[in-house]
Scaffold this motif. Structure first.
Motif, short mmCIF file in Angstrom:
data_model
loop_
_atom_site.label_atom_id
_atom_site.label_comp_id
_atom_site.label_asym_id
_atom_site.label_seq_id
_atom_site.Cartn_x
_atom_site.Cartn_y
_atom_site.Cartn_z
N THR A 178 0.76 -1.27 -0.03
CA THR A 178 0.20 -0.02 -0.02
C THR A 178 0.97 1.21 0.17
O THR A 178 0.42 2.12 -0.63
N GLY A 179 1.89 1.13 0.53
CA GLY A 179 3.01 2.37 0.66
C GLY A 179 3.39 2.65 -0.64
O GLY A 179 3.53 3.63 -1.28
N CYS A 180 3.71 1.48 -1.64
CA CYS A 180 4.10 1.67 -3.08
C CYS A 180 3.00 2.38 -3.80
O CYS A 180 3.17 3.22 -4.63
N LEU A 181 1.93 1.72 -3.57
CA LEU A 181 0.70 2.32 -4.14
C LEU A 181 0.35 3.58 -4.04
O LEU A 181 -0.07 4.26 -4.90
N SER A 182 0.36 3.97 -2.78
CA SER A 182 0.32 5.63 -2.28
C SER A 182 1.16 6.38 -3.02
O SER A 182 0.81 7.44 -3.66
N LEU A 183 2.45 5.87 -3.17
CA LEU A 183 3.57 6.61 -3.71
C LEU A 183 3.18 7.00 -5.30
O LEU A 183 3.12 7.97 -6.04
N ILE A 184 2.69 5.75 -5.97
CA ILE A 184 2.24 5.80 -7.43
C ILE A 184 1.01 6.68 -7.32
O ILE A 184 1.06 7.86 -8.17
N TRP A 185 0.00 6.96 -6.51
CA TRP A 185 -1.17 7.58 -6.49
C TRP A 185 -0.57 9.19 -6.49
O TRP A 185 -1.03 10.00 -6.91
N VAL A 186 0.23 9.45 -5.37
CA VAL A 186 0.66 10.67 -5.14
C VAL A 186 1.31 11.39 -6.37
O VAL A 186 0.98 12.34 -7.07
N CYS A 187 2.20 10.48 -6.95
CA CYS A 187 2.96 10.99 -8.08
C CYS A 187 2.06 11.09 -9.36
O CYS A 187 2.21 12.20 -10.14
N ARG A 188 1.04 10.42 -9.50
CA ARG A 188 -0.03 10.65 -10.50
C ARG A 188 -0.66 11.96 -10.27
O ARG A 188 -1.21 12.54 -11.23
N ALA A 189 -1.12 12.27 -9.19
CA ALA A 189 -1.89 13.35 -8.69
C ALA A 189 -1.34 14.60 -8.98
O ALA A 189 -1.74 15.67 -9.42
N ILE A 190 0.15 14.55 -8.89
CA ILE A 190 1.14 15.70 -9.20
C ILE A 190 1.47 16.02 -10.49
O ILE A 190 2.10 16.95 -11.14
N GLY A 191 0.96 15.00 -11.37
CA GLY A 191 1.26 15.10 -13.05
C GLY A 191 2.18 14.24 -13.46
O GLY A 191 2.24 14.35 -14.66
N SER A 192 2.98 13.39 -12.83
CA SER A 192 3.67 12.30 -13.52
C SER A 192 3.05 10.98 -13.98
O SER A 192 2.23 10.61 -13.30
N ARG A 193 3.26 10.81 -15.23
CA ARG A 193 2.61 9.47 -15.81
C ARG A 193 2.76 8.36 -15.00
O ARG A 193 1.97 7.66 -14.24
N PRO B 219 5.82 6.98 -12.07
CA PRO B 219 6.98 7.49 -11.26
C PRO B 219 8.12 6.49 -11.27
O PRO B 219 8.17 5.75 -10.16
N ILE B 220 8.65 6.25 -12.32
CA ILE B 220 9.79 4.93 -12.47
C ILE B 220 10.90 5.24 -11.36
O ILE B 220 11.12 4.32 -10.68
N LEU B 221 11.29 6.47 -11.45
CA LEU B 221 12.66 6.95 -10.76
C LEU B 221 11.95 6.78 -9.11
O LEU B 221 12.70 5.95 -8.34
N ALA B 222 10.95 7.57 -8.78
CA ALA B 222 10.28 7.36 -7.40
C ALA B 222 10.33 5.79 -6.91
O ALA B 222 10.41 5.73 -5.86
N LEU B 223 9.53 5.11 -7.62
CA LEU B 223 9.05 4.10 -7.46
C LEU B 223 10.25 2.97 -7.16
O LEU B 223 10.61 2.20 -6.21
N ALA B 224 11.37 3.17 -8.09
CA ALA B 224 12.61 2.19 -7.79
C ALA B 224 13.34 2.73 -6.71
O ALA B 224 13.80 1.87 -6.19
N LEU B 225 13.58 3.86 -6.43
CA LEU B 225 13.99 4.74 -5.24
C LEU B 225 13.44 3.90 -3.69
O LEU B 225 14.01 3.51 -2.95
N PHE B 226 12.22 4.06 -3.80
CA PHE B 226 11.27 3.72 -2.80
C PHE B 226 11.29 1.91 -2.69
O PHE B 226 11.29 1.65 -1.37
N GLY B 227 11.00 1.49 -3.70
CA GLY B 227 10.78 0.01 -3.76
C GLY B 227 11.75 -0.71 -3.64
O GLY B 227 11.67 -2.07 -3.10
N PHE B 228 13.00 -0.32 -3.81
CA PHE B 228 14.21 -1.26 -3.79
C PHE B 228 15.09 -0.97 -2.58
O PHE B 228 16.25 -1.27 -2.32
N CYS B 229 14.50 0.09 -1.50
CA CYS B 229 15.13 0.44 -0.51
C CYS B 229 14.94 -0.66 0.72
O CYS B 229 13.85 -1.03 0.98
N PRO B 230 15.91 -1.28 0.99
CA PRO B 230 15.66 -2.40 2.06
C PRO B 230 15.12 -1.83 3.40
O PRO B 230 14.68 -2.77 4.03
#
Length: 170
Positions: A119-134, A136-147
């Motif tokens: 849900t944290g990853c999905l909320s990140l996608i939702w926020v990035c889409r809300a601010i105009g990013s189609r 968010p590959i970079l944001a998702l990669a930085l957040f999603g691959f953080c141990p």
């Protein structure tokens, strides 16, 4: 030929010259590639969260304390003992609802942790889409691959819930 003139060139082609490639087709292909990269990235993140859930091991000390607090007999007792916990009551209520739904086994609790992490990853996608990013590959990669996201976001502590709420407040 300057760069602006190249993209804004509306001159018609002579009948005997071949058709020029469409810029909208290239943009569509790049958009398709971006979408596919985002889907693959999200699937990898789901696999990593599932691996964390399967190999997390037994509940550790702080998770057991949170579980014990959430499974007390009354909300009044929980509110009285909440001053000894470091997280607000929202996570305790979510965990209490999960336990009383019959999912209080160790596997069920790990599934809850995985769902909160995803849900944290999905909320990140939702926020990035809300601010105009189609996508968010970079944001998702930085957040999603953080141990740290897997270690603390999937645990039975309120850190994962806090990340979801943090993203949603943006």
């Amino acid at each position: 030929m300057n760069r602006q003139h190249f993209f804004d060139d509306d001159r018609s082609l002579a009948p005997d010259t071949p058709e020029a490639p469409s810029h909208s087709g290239i943009i569509r292909r790049i958009g398709w590639l971006e979408t596919m990269c985002g889907i693959v990235l999200l699937l990898l993140i789901v696999v990593f969260h599932a691996q964390m859930m399967l190999h997390a091991g037994a509940l550790w000390r702080d998770e057991v304390q949170t579980f014990n607090l959430a499974s007390l007999e009354s909300l009044g007792t929980i509110v009285d003992l909440l001053r000894f916990d470091s997280f607000p009551i929202l996570w305790i209520l979510i965990l209490r609802s999960w336990i009383f739904a019959g999912l209080g086994s160790e596997t069920g609790l790990r599934i809850l942790g995985m769902l909160v992490g995803l849900t944290g990853c999905l909320s990140l996608i939702w926020v990035c889409r809300a601010i105009g990013s189609r996508i968010p590959i970079l944001a998702l990669a930085l957040f999603g691959f953080c141990p740290v996201v897997y270690l603390y976001g999937n645990s039975l502590r309120a850190a994962g819930c806090g990340v979801v709420l943090l993203f949603l407040t943006l």
